[in-house]
Motif scaffolding. Structure first.
Motif, PDB file in Angstrom:
ATOM      1  N   ALA A  22       0.924  -1.157  -0.215  1.00  0.00           N
ATOM      2  CA  ALA A  22       0.031   0.008  -0.023  1.00  0.00           C
ATOM      3  C   ALA A  22       0.801   1.148   0.190  1.00  0.00           C
ATOM      4  O   ALA A  22       1.891   1.446   0.666  1.00  0.00           O
ATOM      5  CB  ALA A  22      -1.139   0.196   1.249  1.00  0.00           C
ATOM      6  N   SER A  23       0.223   2.283  -0.797  1.00  0.00           N
ATOM      7  CA  SER A  23       0.926   3.681  -0.547  1.00  0.00           C
ATOM      8  C   SER A  23      -0.262   4.413  -0.676  1.00  0.00           C
ATOM      9  O   SER A  23      -0.537   5.145  -1.758  1.00  0.00           O
ATOM     10  CB  SER A  23       1.795   3.776  -2.054  1.00  0.00           C
ATOM     11  N   SER A  34      -5.810   0.934   1.015  1.00  0.00           N
ATOM     12  CA  SER A  34      -6.001   0.010  -0.047  1.00  0.00           C
ATOM     13  C   SER A  34      -5.501  -1.297   0.303  1.00  0.00           C
ATOM     14  O   SER A  34      -4.653  -1.357   0.862  1.00  0.00           O
ATOM     15  CB  SER A  34      -5.304   0.643  -1.338  1.00  0.00           C
ATOM     16  N   TYR A  35      -5.854  -2.238  -0.563  1.00  0.00           N
ATOM     17  CA  TYR A  35      -5.361  -3.562  -0.447  1.00  0.00           C
ATOM     18  C   TYR A  35      -5.218  -4.260  -2.044  1.00  0.00           C
ATOM     19  O   TYR A  35      -6.030  -3.937  -2.824  1.00  0.00           O
ATOM     20  CB  TYR A  35      -6.488  -4.392   0.169  1.00  0.00           C
ATOM     21  N   LEU A  36      -4.569  -5.260  -2.316  1.00  0.00           N
ATOM     22  CA  LEU A  36      -4.409  -5.954  -3.532  1.00  0.00           C
ATOM     23  C   LEU A  36      -4.624  -7.520  -3.023  1.00  0.00           C
ATOM     24  O   LEU A  36      -3.624  -8.008  -2.764  1.00  0.00           O
ATOM     25  CB  LEU A  36      -3.193  -5.905  -4.223  1.00  0.00           C
ATOM     26  N   PHE A  48      -8.109  -5.058  -6.610  1.00  0.00           N
ATOM     27  CA  PHE A  48      -7.500  -3.811  -5.903  1.00  0.00           C
ATOM     28  C   PHE A  48      -8.863  -3.202  -5.126  1.00  0.00           C
ATOM     29  O   PHE A  48      -9.688  -2.795  -5.917  1.00  0.00           O
ATOM     30  CB  PHE A  48      -7.085  -2.935  -7.120  1.00  0.00           C
ATOM     31  N   HIS A  49      -8.615  -2.982  -3.813  1.00  0.00           N
ATOM     32  CA  HIS A  49      -9.910  -2.509  -3.250  1.00  0.00           C
ATOM     33  C   HIS A  49      -9.609  -1.834  -2.040  1.00  0.00           C
ATOM     34  O   HIS A  49      -8.353  -1.709  -1.770  1.00  0.00           O
ATOM     35  CB  HIS A  49     -10.898  -3.799  -3.023  1.00  0.00           C
ATOM     36  N   GLY A  50     -10.562  -1.260  -1.528  1.00  0.00           N
ATOM     37  CA  GLY A  50     -10.221  -0.466  -0.042  1.00  0.00           C
ATOM     38  C   GLY A  50     -11.386   0.652   0.085  1.00  0.00           C
ATOM     39  O   GLY A  50     -12.417   0.586  -0.361  1.00  0.00           O
ATOM     40  N   HIS A  51     -10.826   1.747   0.695  1.00  0.00           N
ATOM     41  CA  HIS A  51     -11.820   2.788   0.981  1.00  0.00           C
ATOM     42  C   HIS A  51     -10.931   4.045   0.756  1.00  0.00           C
ATOM     43  O   HIS A  51      -9.919   4.449   1.388  1.00  0.00           O
ATOM     44  CB  HIS A  51     -12.071   2.913   2.575  1.00  0.00           C
ATOM     45  N   LEU A  52     -11.650   5.143  -0.045  1.00  0.00           N
ATOM     46  CA  LEU A  52     -10.983   6.298  -0.139  1.00  0.00           C
ATOM     47  C   LEU A  52     -11.639   7.482   0.448  1.00  0.00           C
ATOM     48  O   LEU A  52     -12.916   7.471   0.280  1.00  0.00           O
ATOM     49  CB  LEU A  52     -11.546   6.823  -1.763  1.00  0.00           C
TER      50      LEU A  52
END
Length: 276
Positions: A22-23, A34-36, A48-52
């Motif tokens: 993650a960056s 984020s995650y992959l 590729f998912h997560g929360h913005l």
């Protein structure tokens, strides 16, 4: 013979979570994450998912995954661009990034120093629905048993579409083009675009590959013009099923990143205020 696509990630190579890290905007005090994640039931796919988040940094959030290796170098100079094969995705705008230079860490802080990014913004094409399926809702489930978002396809990004940026700002006076013989890093990102998008995001990828294109835009081929000949275009695989257009049709759509429609501020305000 022509040049076959160069698979960078996914497909027969499978996805490995340890190749990515993650960056996110947390390095600047943000809250995005984020995650992959390789799909357990199909390792040819990764999400590729997560929360913005846009609350912590004044509508300037970003979430990204980048490759971890500091020694890997890809020579993509024989190819014409990048093709993303996307199994499923939402309506958010994403960014694909290449780096041709990694600087040594700052000697005082130990943090990696910023260098030029070469990037393209894109959206996932809308999935095609057959005429006989239009009258009823089509529910497609991914490898985790969840309902898909209804978007899939191939996104082709020629080198000319990659724009140089530094710390998020486009550079107009770059002295040299991207060094395709020495690509050092690959990244996937979603960002707020000054507060125009936020929340959970999901992009499921089948593969990332470098491709050549013939005059009509099919990968796996080199045009006669490029090879210096005056005959037919040379293809390493005569099977038309390997073309970008063919794979796009099979997945339900596809276009270059620059062909994708952009959303105006008026359209965004209308969608946010009147279509809830």
């Amino acid at each position: 013979m022509g040049i076959k696509p160069k698979l960078l990630f996914g497909g027969d190579l499978k996805w490995n979570a340890s190749d990515w890290t993650a960056s996110d905007d947390r390095v600047r005090g943000g809250k995005s994450q984020s995650y992959l994640t390789p799909i357990p039931t199909d390792t040819a796919l990764a999400e590729f998912h997560g929360h913005l988040d846009i609350t912590a940094l004044g509508a300037a959030g970003f979430a990204s995954q980048r490759t971890t290796s500091a020694t890997t170098t890809w020579d993509l100079s024989a190819y014409d661009g990048i093709n993303l094969s996307i199994e499923d995705g939402d309506e958010k705008m994403y960014t694909f990034i290449l780096k041709d230079e990694l600087l040594d860490p700052d000697p005082e802080s130990g943090r990696e120093r910023a260098s030029v990014n070469w990037e393209v913004d894109f959206r996932v094409p809308e999935r095609k629905v057959e005429e006989e399926e239009e009258e009823e809702e089509v529910v497609v489930v991914d490898g985790k048993g969840r309902r898909k978002e209804g978007r899939a396809g191939a996104v082709y990004m020629p080198w000319k579409d990659f724009k140089p940026t530094y710390r998020g700002r486009e550079m107009k006076d770059v002295e040299k083009p991207i060094d395709l013989e020495s690509i050092r890093r690959v990244s996937l990102m979603t960002r707020s675009f000054f507060g125009t998008q936020e929340g959970d995001f999901s992009l499921t990828l089948r593969s990332i590959e470098a491709v050549t294109v013939d005059k009509e835009g099919e990968d796996g081929c080199v045009s006669a013009e490029k090879t210096g000949g005056d005959g037919e275009d040379q293809c390493s695989d005569p099977d038309p099923g390997n073309s970008i257009r063919k794979r796009s049709e099979e997945l339900g759509g596809g276009m270059t990143a620059q062909q994708q429609p952009s959303q105006s501020w008026l359209q965004w305000i209308w969608a946010r205020c009147f279509k809830r």
